[in-house]
Design a protein around this motif. Structure first.
Motif: not given
Length: 409
Positions: A157-177
């Motif tokens: 995406y950035t090679s085509r001129g877009y800003h990018v935000i990458t967002f992830t949840f650690p698995m521990s956050d999903v388990v302890s939701y």
């Protein structure tokens, strides 16, 4: 409020959580540098359906250098504001000096801002470059994904001129939701930041790219919070790409398959997809029939799947969690933005059934949404880019042109 961790004293739950704790390493690195040759044969051709949005117009740049990035863990407002000021680039120049990086001391970076490659604007120029420079693509990772797994997508995406935000949840956050807990506070901060982006100059837009059911549900949570903070910000969402999802109900079997794939990584059958593929004259089909062609999981994986399925039968029926998931799924099913949607999936996906995706697509079309869909037929779950890079990026390119660039010409 109930939390997943509140049930971990039960024997069955304990087995599952021990498995989670023992597998704190990453989901299979499906985006490794060992990319397959991109030879698209008949089996690579998708069953492509959907409405045409506009005429084809090319405004893309390939083979550009990597972007500059900013990274930080839980997205604290002071850090977000600092990075946001750096990212306000309406018309980047080749002579711009390198921007200092903002890094995290945490071992688990959850949020990263990738700046666009400046040369993309020089090639595209004019309004096309402005549209890209005012668009943030939000990549929402799959279960167990870390920043390095999303980097290949961000670079594209950035090679085509877009800003990018990458967002992830650690698995521990999903388990302890926990409803209203840490994970939801992080989504609140991200939604607040995105709303600020679109409000800044009035012309800024958003595009979401979600991966698997985890990224899909994260998208639903963001939509909910954007609607509460500033309903007009929803109108700035220009498109959504749904990769390897969705399932529109809390299904214990799907959740068990997702966790099993994240735990076992390359040893999981989910990483291999289906081996039984046949051709028809009118459509490409993956068949589950045929002795020896579509092997069953080995005993350890089958046992883990059984334990996890029982575990999620309990978890997903906790009233507070069930209500929360139902609220999110209702938004995703009946209250989506009016922007176009692209569904990327595979008949060989062992985590998200292709039939579930196709049923959801039909519901969205009946609701009046413009929908594209692409069945990659043979690639495993969240593995379409690595298996068929040319086909995958062609679909993304056409979708981006239709969603974002038609007003720039």
């Amino acid at each position: 409020m109930a939390s997943l961790s509140g049930l971990l004293q039960r024997p069955l739950s304990t087995v599952a959580v021990i498995a989670v704790a023992a597998a704190s390493t990453d989901i299979p690195d499906r985006l490794s540098n060992r990319s397959k040759p991109d030879s698209i044969s008949k089996i690579d051709s998708p069953a492509f359906t959907g409405a045409k949005l506009s005429s084809n117009k090319s405004c893309c740049v390939d083979n550009l250098d990597k972007s500059r990035t900013f990274s930080f863990p839980v997205a604290s407002l002071p850090v977000i504001q600092t990075v946001y000021q750096y990212a306000r680039i309406a018309e980047p120049r080749e002579t711009d000096k390198p921007i200092p990086s903002v890094t995290s001391t945490s071992s688990e970076v959850m949020y990263k801002w990738h700046l666009p490659d400046l040369r993309a604007y020089q090639v595209s120029g004019g309004n096309c470059g402005q549209v890209r420079s005012k668009t943030v693509v939000v990549l929402l990772g799959w279960l167990g994904a870390k920043q390095r797994h999303l980097k290949k997508y961000a670079d594209w995406y950035t090679s085509r001129g877009y800003h990018v935000i990458t967002f992830t949840f650690p698995m521990s956050d999903v388990v302890s939701y926990k409803v209203g807990g840490k994970a939801e506070r992080e989504l609140e901060l991200l939604a607040s930041h995105l709303a600020s982006w679109v409000e800044e100059e009035g012309g800024n837009g958003l595009l979401f790219h979600t991966f698997s059911n985890t990224g899909w549900l994260t998208y639903g949570g963001i939509l909910e919070k954007l609607k509460k903070r500033d309903p007009t910000s929803i109108d700035k969402i220009k498109g959504c790409i749904i990769d390897s999802a969705p399932v529109d109900a809390p299904d214990p079997q799907v959740w068990a398959s997702g966790f099993s794939a994240a735990l076992l990584k390359k040893n999981s059958m989910a990483s291999k997809g289906s081996l039984s593929v046949q051709m028809r004259s009118d459509v490409l089909v993956v068949s589950g029939s045929g002795p020896g062609l579509d092997p069953k999981p080995a005993f350890p994986e089958a046992a883990l799947l059984g334990v996890l399925e029982k575990f999620f039968e309990v978890i997903l029926n906790i009233p507070s969690i069930n209500r929360r998931l139902s609220d999110i799924l209702d938004i995703l099913s009946s209250k989506q933005p009016k922007c176009p949607q692209l569904y990327i999936y595979s008949s060989a996906d062992r985590v998200i059934p292709a039939k579930s995706v196709e049923l959801f697509i039909e519901k969205q079309r009946k609701a009046g949404h413009v929908v594209r869909s692409c069945n990659f037929v043979s690639s495993p779950h969240v593995d379409h880019f690595r298996n068929h890079p040319t086909l995958y990026t062609t679909q993304l390119t056409q979708f981006l042109e239709d969603c974002l660039l038609q007003d720039s010409h």
